[in-house]
Motif scaffolding. Structure first.
Motif, mmCIF file in Angstrom:
data_model
loop_
_atom_site.group_PDB
_atom_site.id
_atom_site.type_symbol
_atom_site.label_atom_id
_atom_site.label_comp_id
_atom_site.label_asym_id
_atom_site.label_seq_id
_atom_site.Cartn_x
_atom_site.Cartn_y
_atom_site.Cartn_z
ATOM 1 N N SER A 10 0.838 -1.204 0.000
ATOM 2 C CA SER A 10 0.000 0.000 0.000
ATOM 3 C C SER A 10 0.872 1.252 0.000
ATOM 4 N N GLY A 11 2.044 1.168 0.604
ATOM 5 C CA GLY A 11 2.977 2.288 0.575
ATOM 6 C C GLY A 11 3.433 2.609 -0.840
ATOM 7 N N PHE A 12 3.740 1.573 -1.616
ATOM 8 C CA PHE A 12 4.161 1.807 -2.993
ATOM 9 C C PHE A 12 3.016 2.357 -3.833
ATOM 10 N N ARG A 13 1.817 1.814 -3.649
ATOM 11 C CA ARG A 13 0.655 2.336 -4.385
ATOM 12 C C ARG A 13 0.435 3.810 -4.054
ATOM 13 N N GLN A 14 0.527 4.142 -2.762
ATOM 14 C CA GLN A 14 0.341 5.525 -2.337
ATOM 15 C C GLN A 14 1.435 6.422 -2.919
ATOM 16 N N PHE A 15 2.675 5.965 -2.876
ATOM 17 C CA PHE A 15 3.778 6.741 -3.430
ATOM 18 C C PHE A 15 3.565 6.992 -4.921
ATOM 19 N N SER A 16 3.107 5.971 -5.638
ATOM 20 C CA SER A 16 2.923 6.062 -7.085
ATOM 21 C C SER A 16 1.888 7.097 -7.479
ATOM 22 N N LYS A 17 0.904 7.329 -6.624
ATOM 23 C CA LYS A 17 -0.142 8.294 -6.979
ATOM 24 C C LYS A 17 0.027 9.646 -6.290
ATOM 25 N N GLY A 18 1.022 9.769 -5.432
ATOM 26 C CA GLY A 18 1.245 11.017 -4.719
ATOM 27 C C GLY A 18 2.430 11.788 -5.258
ATOM 28 N N ASN A 19 2.705 12.890 -4.613
ATOM 29 C CA ASN A 19 3.852 13.716 -4.959
ATOM 30 C C ASN A 19 4.643 13.924 -3.666
ATOM 31 N N TYR A 20 5.509 12.978 -3.345
ATOM 32 C CA TYR A 20 6.196 12.973 -2.052
ATOM 33 C C TYR A 20 7.608 13.519 -2.163
ATOM 34 N N ASN A 21 7.988 14.278 -1.150
ATOM 35 C CA ASN A 21 9.320 14.871 -1.080
ATOM 36 C C ASN A 21 10.235 14.091 -0.152
ATOM 37 N N LEU A 22 9.671 13.133 0.605
ATOM 38 C CA LEU A 22 10.438 12.347 1.565
ATOM 39 C C LEU A 22 9.661 11.085 1.892
ATOM 40 N N CYS A 23 10.375 9.966 2.031
ATOM 41 C CA CYS A 23 9.772 8.710 2.477
ATOM 42 C C CYS A 23 10.466 8.277 3.758
ATOM 43 N N ILE A 24 9.673 7.931 4.756
ATOM 44 C CA ILE A 24 10.181 7.372 6.009
ATOM 45 C C ILE A 24 9.660 5.945 6.061
ATOM 46 N N LEU A 25 10.575 4.986 6.035
ATOM 47 C CA LEU A 25 10.195 3.575 5.909
ATOM 48 C C LEU A 25 10.702 2.741 7.067
ATOM 49 N N ASP A 26 9.828 1.861 7.548
ATOM 50 C CA ASP A 26 10.251 0.805 8.460
ATOM 51 C C ASP A 26 10.876 -0.289 7.598
ATOM 52 N N ILE A 27 11.647 -1.157 8.202
ATOM 53 C CA ILE A 27 12.234 -2.261 7.443
ATOM 54 C C ILE A 27 11.403 -3.528 7.595
ATOM 55 N N THR A 28 11.122 -3.926 8.827
ATOM 56 C CA THR A 28 10.437 -5.187 9.065
ATOM 57 C C THR A 28 8.929 -4.988 8.981
ATOM 58 N N MET A 29 8.360 -5.484 7.885
ATOM 59 C CA MET A 29 6.910 -5.423 7.670
ATOM 60 C C MET A 29 6.478 -6.754 7.073
ATOM 61 N N PRO A 30 5.207 -7.100 7.227
ATOM 62 C CA PRO A 30 4.736 -8.365 6.663
ATOM 63 C C PRO A 30 4.729 -8.322 5.130
ATOM 64 N N PHE A 31 4.956 -9.447 4.515
ATOM 65 C CA PHE A 31 4.877 -9.684 3.080
ATOM 66 C C PHE A 31 6.050 -9.100 2.290
ATOM 67 N N LYS A 32 6.374 -7.834 2.509
ATOM 68 C CA LYS A 32 7.468 -7.189 1.768
ATOM 69 C C LYS A 32 8.158 -6.232 2.724
ATOM 70 N N ASP A 33 9.488 -6.256 2.740
ATOM 71 C CA ASP A 33 10.204 -5.407 3.690
ATOM 72 C C ASP A 33 10.481 -4.010 3.121
ATOM 73 N N GLY A 34 10.947 -3.136 3.990
ATOM 74 C CA GLY A 34 11.236 -1.759 3.613
ATOM 75 C C GLY A 34 12.384 -1.627 2.630
ATOM 76 N N PHE A 35 13.335 -2.581 2.646
ATOM 77 C CA PHE A 35 14.422 -2.554 1.674
ATOM 78 C C PHE A 35 13.863 -2.691 0.253
ATOM 79 N N THR A 36 12.954 -3.644 0.089
ATOM 80 C CA THR A 36 12.331 -3.864 -1.214
ATOM 81 C C THR A 36 11.523 -2.641 -1.629
ATOM 82 N N LEU A 37 10.794 -2.081 -0.684
ATOM 83 C CA LEU A 37 10.009 -0.879 -0.974
ATOM 84 C C LEU A 37 10.923 0.266 -1.402
ATOM 85 N N ALA A 38 12.030 0.438 -0.723
ATOM 86 C CA ALA A 38 12.980 1.496 -1.084
ATOM 87 C C ALA A 38 13.490 1.299 -2.509
ATOM 88 N N GLU A 39 13.793 0.065 -2.880
ATOM 89 C CA GLU A 39 14.255 -0.218 -4.240
ATOM 90 C C GLU A 39 13.179 0.119 -5.258
#
Length: 109
Positions: free
Chosen positions: A43-72
């Motif tokens: 949901s973070g990636f979907r939200q990022f894709s439709k928004g106009n963000y100047n900064l992302c603050i990400l946790d690493i340990t999350m269910p299904f997909k981690d923050g490292f993958t999201l950052a990539e």
């Protein structure tokens, strides 16, 4: 290089810890920032894709997909957006991995 957030900046916060992330969101809002909160990487990636963000603050340990993958994923479509990992992971290897992915900072909770 030092990036400074302005009050008009739009922040994406992605963290599965509902209590801590709500407090972080409240803090950002109290400082005048506009921020959106998602509790998982997909949901973070979907939200990022439709928004106009100047900064992302990400946790690493999350269910299904981690923050490292999201950052990539974020870096693949927006290479210049600053990313900060805000995580409970205190290990040296995680810090190195996060920074090697291009994170601007790695902060432990």
């Amino acid at each position: 290089m030092h990036n400074t957030c302005k009050m008009s900046d739009h922040i994406l916060l992605v963290d599965d810890d509902k209590v801590l992330s709500s407090m972080t969101l409240e803090y950002l809002s109290s400082k005048g920032f506009t921020a959106d909160l998602c509790h998982d990487a997909d949901s973070g990636f979907r939200q990022f894709s439709k928004g106009n963000y100047n900064l992302c603050i990400l946790d690493i340990t999350m269910p299904f997909k981690d923050g490292f993958t999201l950052a990539e994923e974020i870096r693949s479509i927006a290479p210049g957006v600053p990313i900060i990992f805000l995580t409970g992971n205190t290990g040296k290897d995680d810090r190195i991995k996060g920074l090697s992915l291009g994170a601007d900072d790695y902060v432990t909770k």
